[in-house]
Design a protein around this motif. Structure first.
Motif, PDB file in Angstrom:
ATOM      1  N   PHE A   1      -4.407   1.350  -3.435  1.00 28.42           N
ATOM      2  CA  PHE A   1      -4.424   2.795  -3.255  1.00 28.42           C
ATOM      3  C   PHE A   1      -3.910   3.194  -1.888  1.00 28.42           C
ATOM      4  CE2 PHE A   1      -6.655   4.526  -6.937  1.00 28.42           C
ATOM      5  CZ  PHE A   1      -7.165   3.373  -7.508  1.00 28.42           C
TER       6      PHE A   1
ATOM      7  N   PHE B   1     -13.238   5.138 -13.186  1.00 23.95           N
ATOM      8  CA  PHE B   1     -14.153   4.995 -12.058  1.00 23.95           C
ATOM      9  C   PHE B   1     -15.535   5.544 -12.377  1.00 23.95           C
ATOM     10  CE2 PHE B   1     -11.825   3.571  -8.285  1.00 23.95           C
ATOM     11  CZ  PHE B   1     -10.545   3.515  -8.797  1.00 23.95           C
ATOM     12  N   GLY B   2     -16.520   4.899 -11.763  1.00 20.80           N
ATOM     13  CA  GLY B   2     -17.855   5.459 -11.772  1.00 20.80           C
ATOM     14  C   GLY B   2     -17.972   6.583 -10.753  1.00 20.80           C
ATOM     15  N   PRO B   3     -19.114   7.239 -10.692  1.00 16.58           N
ATOM     16  CA  PRO B   3     -19.291   8.395  -9.797  1.00 16.58           C
ATOM     17  C   PRO B   3     -19.510   8.017  -8.338  1.00 16.58           C
ATOM     18  CG  PRO B   3     -21.299   7.972 -11.008  1.00 16.58           C
ATOM     19  CD  PRO B   3     -20.283   7.021 -11.560  1.00 16.58           C
TER      20      PRO B   3
ATOM     21  N   LEU C   1      -4.683  -2.618  -8.572  1.00 15.68           N
ATOM     22  CA  LEU C   1      -4.121  -1.442  -7.919  1.00 15.68           C
ATOM     23  C   LEU C   1      -4.397  -1.445  -6.423  1.00 15.68           C
ATOM     24  CD1 LEU C   1      -5.056   1.485 -10.320  1.00 15.68           C
ATOM     25  CD2 LEU C   1      -2.857   0.343 -10.070  1.00 15.68           C
TER      26      LEU C   1
ATOM     27  N   LEU D   1       0.542   7.897 -15.190  1.00 11.48           N
ATOM     28  CA  LEU D   1       1.119   6.601 -14.840  1.00 11.48           C
ATOM     29  C   LEU D   1       2.608   6.655 -15.118  1.00 11.48           C
ATOM     30  CD1 LEU D   1      -0.193   3.106 -15.806  1.00 11.48           C
ATOM     31  CD2 LEU D   1       2.144   3.745 -16.392  1.00 11.48           C
TER      32      LEU D   1
ATOM     33  N   GLN E   1      -9.435  12.908  -6.941  1.00 14.92           N
ATOM     34  CA  GLN E   1     -10.837  12.751  -6.593  1.00 14.92           C
ATOM     35  C   GLN E   1     -11.384  14.079  -6.122  1.00 14.92           C
ATOM     36  OE1 GLN E   1     -11.878  10.178  -3.252  1.00 14.92           O
ATOM     37  NE2 GLN E   1     -13.835   9.657  -4.212  1.00 14.92           N
TER      38      GLN E   1
ATOM     39  N   HIS F   1      -8.011   9.230 -13.376  1.00 21.73           N
ATOM     40  CA  HIS F   1      -6.598   8.918 -13.596  1.00 21.73           C
ATOM     41  C   HIS F   1      -5.859  10.158 -14.107  1.00 21.73           C
ATOM     42  CE1 HIS F   1      -3.167   7.280 -15.957  1.00 21.73           C
ATOM     43  NE2 HIS F   1      -3.109   6.462 -14.945  1.00 21.73           N
TER      44      HIS F   1
ATOM     45  N   TYR G   1      -4.083   9.479  -9.040  1.00 21.83           N
ATOM     46  CA  TYR G   1      -5.475   9.767  -9.333  1.00 21.83           C
ATOM     47  C   TYR G   1      -5.903  10.997  -8.546  1.00 21.83           C
ATOM     48  CZ  TYR G   1      -6.122   5.131 -11.461  1.00 21.83           C
ATOM     49  OH  TYR G   1      -6.040   4.019 -12.281  1.00 21.83           O
TER      50      TYR G   1
ATOM     51  N   GLU H   1      -4.700   1.779 -16.498  1.00 24.23           N
ATOM     52  CA  GLU H   1      -5.403   2.780 -15.719  1.00 24.23           C
ATOM     53  C   GLU H   1      -6.839   2.334 -15.535  1.00 24.23           C
ATOM     54  OE1 GLU H   1      -5.351   5.832 -19.244  1.00 24.23           O
ATOM     55  OE2 GLU H   1      -6.962   6.378 -17.871  1.00 24.23           O
ATOM     56  N   GLN H   2      -7.392   2.745 -14.439  1.00 24.40           N
ATOM     57  CA  GLN H   2      -8.765   2.380 -14.147  1.00 24.40           C
ATOM     58  C   GLN H   2      -9.667   3.585 -14.326  1.00 24.40           C
ATOM     59  OE1 GLN H   2      -9.304   0.232 -10.478  1.00 24.40           O
ATOM     60  NE2 GLN H   2      -7.644  -1.184 -10.927  1.00 24.40           N
TER      61      GLN H   2
ATOM     62  N   PHE I   1     -17.531   2.350  -5.125  1.00 23.13           N
ATOM     63  CA  PHE I   1     -17.151   2.738  -6.474  1.00 23.13           C
ATOM     64  C   PHE I   1     -16.972   1.501  -7.341  1.00 23.13           C
ATOM     65  CE2 PHE I   1     -16.504   7.222  -6.272  1.00 23.13           C
ATOM     66  CZ  PHE I   1     -16.160   7.487  -4.954  1.00 23.13           C
TER      67      PHE I   1
ATOM     68  N   GLN J   1       0.812  -1.202   0.000  1.00 22.57           N
ATOM     69  CA  GLN J   1       0.000   0.000   0.000  1.00 22.57           C
ATOM     70  C   GLN J   1       0.845   1.252   0.000  1.00 22.57           C
ATOM     71  OE1 GLN J   1      -2.236   0.476   3.580  1.00 22.57           O
ATOM     72  NE2 GLN J   1      -3.693   1.868   2.677  1.00 22.57           N
TER      73      GLN J   1
ATOM     74  N   PHE K   1      -4.517  10.617  -4.883  1.00 22.64           N
ATOM     75  CA  PHE K   1      -4.160   9.284  -4.428  1.00 22.64           C
ATOM     76  C   PHE K   1      -3.064   8.702  -5.320  1.00 22.64           C
ATOM     77  CE2 PHE K   1      -7.622   8.370  -1.475  1.00 22.64           C
ATOM     78  CZ  PHE K   1      -8.582   9.302  -1.848  1.00 22.64           C
TER      79      PHE K   1
ATOM     80  N   GLY L   1     -17.137  14.296  -3.705  1.00 26.80           N
ATOM     81  CA  GLY L   1     -18.383  13.693  -4.155  1.00 26.80           C
ATOM     82  C   GLY L   1     -18.313  13.025  -5.510  1.00 26.80           C
ATOM     83  N   ARG L   2     -17.102  12.826  -6.024  1.00 28.45           N
ATOM     84  CA  ARG L   2     -16.966  12.241  -7.366  1.00 28.45           C
ATOM     85  C   ARG L   2     -16.098  10.986  -7.315  1.00 28.45           C
ATOM     86  NH1 ARG L   2     -17.547  15.963 -11.573  1.00 28.45           N
ATOM     87  NH2 ARG L   2     -19.093  17.532 -11.003  1.00 28.45           N
ATOM     88  N   GLY L   3     -16.039  10.311  -8.456  1.00 25.33           N
ATOM     89  CA  GLY L   3     -15.145   9.164  -8.585  1.00 25.33           C
ATOM     90  C   GLY L   3     -13.718   9.611  -8.852  1.00 25.33           C
ATOM     91  N   LEU L   4     -12.805   8.668  -8.817  1.00 24.11           N
ATOM     92  CA  LEU L   4     -11.412   8.990  -9.072  1.00 24.11           C
ATOM     93  C   LEU L   4     -11.160   9.138 -10.564  1.00 24.11           C
ATOM     94  CD1 LEU L   4     -11.410   7.543  -6.216  1.00 24.11           C
ATOM     95  CD2 LEU L   4      -9.022   7.051  -6.683  1.00 24.11           C
TER      96      LEU L   4
ATOM     97  N   LEU M   1      -9.587   3.861   0.218  1.00 20.02           N
ATOM     98  CA  LEU M   1     -10.222   3.127  -0.879  1.00 20.02           C
ATOM     99  C   LEU M   1      -9.686   1.697  -0.865  1.00 20.02           C
ATOM    100  CD1 LEU M   1     -12.107   3.967  -3.294  1.00 20.02           C
ATOM    101  CD2 LEU M   1     -10.042   4.042  -4.662  1.00 20.02           C
TER     102      LEU M   1
ATOM    103  N   GLN N   1       0.576   4.902 -10.197  1.00 18.78           N
ATOM    104  CA  GLN N   1      -0.374   5.807 -10.835  1.00 18.78           C
ATOM    105  C   GLN N   1      -0.851   6.842  -9.825  1.00 18.78           C
ATOM    106  OE1 GLN N   1      -3.448   3.607 -12.981  1.00 18.78           O
ATOM    107  NE2 GLN N   1      -2.099   1.839 -13.190  1.00 18.78           N
TER     108      GLN N   1
ATOM    109  N   TYR O   1     -14.964  -1.143  -5.308  1.00 20.56           N
ATOM    110  CA  TYR O   1     -14.186  -0.601  -4.209  1.00 20.56           C
ATOM    111  C   TYR O   1     -15.124  -0.055  -3.154  1.00 20.56           C
ATOM    112  CZ  TYR O   1      -9.959  -0.440  -7.159  1.00 20.56           C
ATOM    113  OH  TYR O   1      -8.881  -0.746  -7.949  1.00 20.56           O
TER     114      TYR O   1
END
Lengths: 110, 115
Positions: free
Chosen positions: A100, B106-108, A98, A48, A37, A45, A35, B103-104, B90, A3, A88, A40-43, B43, A33, B35
């Motif tokens: 994180f 992600f959804g919201p 991955l 890398l 965030q 990218h 990322y 690379e990944q 997620f 980690q 992250f 209130g949102r997703g990560l 996460l 990598q 996740y």
């Protein structure tokens, strides 16, 4: 565990300043990598860097990787209020997904 | 044209209920993930599916069961919800697991609150 651990946990800077975040990890990796965030949102990218690379640039982002120290840094130059987010690092090794870190919370004050 | 979508965005439910979260990706990716992000923003991966087959199952209570009807969907079903299940979940996808440069996307996220 491989980690990643980001440092600092939180960072507050003025708009226009540079922001540097660090990431340390424990085992050998294929790539690392970064990322972002937003609240209130997703990560999302950002960049890398492979284990055989030492530095990479993408716009205002600069990432370095030191595999001997098992560490990476993310530099955001000329920061903007819109850069306010959590950042992250994530490490990938072998065929495992991955892993994180806990993130650095960046606040850019206008 | 959202790449990775999740529904619902918010889910508030009582302890003991069963609920599902849906995820779809239109990127043509082979691998999908779930996740869990706790209140401290940590996460942690729960599951990983590659071409509808489970390849990663971290230490997750068996109340959590992923289901992949096809390569583009990975749903998460949770039985007997507990207070500690409250978190943001997620979904993500990538071209494949492992190997360089995956690379990944992600959804919201789905914010689950168990009362």
């Amino acid at each position: 565990s491989q980690q990643g651990e980001e440092d600092p946990q939180a960072l507050s800077i003025q708009e226009g300043e540079n922001a540097t975040m660090n990431c340390s990890y424990k085992t050998s990796i294929n790539n690392l990598q970064w990322y972002r965030q937003n609240s209130g949102r997703g990560l999302v990218h950002l960049i890398l860097i492979r284990s055989n690379e030492r530095e990479k640039h993408s716009g205002r982002l600069r990432v370095t990787l030191d595999t001997s120290k098992k560490s990476s840094s993310l530099l955001i130059t000329a920061s903007r209020a819109a850069d306010t987010a959590s950042y992250f690092c994530a490490t990938e090794a072998g065929n495992t997904p991955l892993v994180f870190g806990k993130g650095t919370r960046l606040s850019v004050i206008a | 044209d959202t790449a990775v979508s999740q529904t619902p965005k918010y889910l508030v439910t009582q302890m003991g209920n069963d609920k599902s979260i849906k995820c779809e990706q239109n990127l043509g990716h082979d691998t999908m993930y779930w996740y869990k992000q706790d209140s401290k923003k940590f996460l942690k991966i729960m599951f990983s599916y590659n071409n509808k087959e489970l390849i990663i199952n971290e230490t997750v209570p068996n109340r959590f069961s992923p289901k992949s009807p096809d390569k583009a969907h990975l749903n998460l079903h949770i039985n007997s919800l507990e207070l500690g299940d409250s978190a943001v979940y997620f979904c993500a996808s990538s071209q494949e697991t492992g190997g360089p440069g995956n690379e990944q996307f992600f959804g919201p996220g789905t914010r689950l609150t168990v009362l």
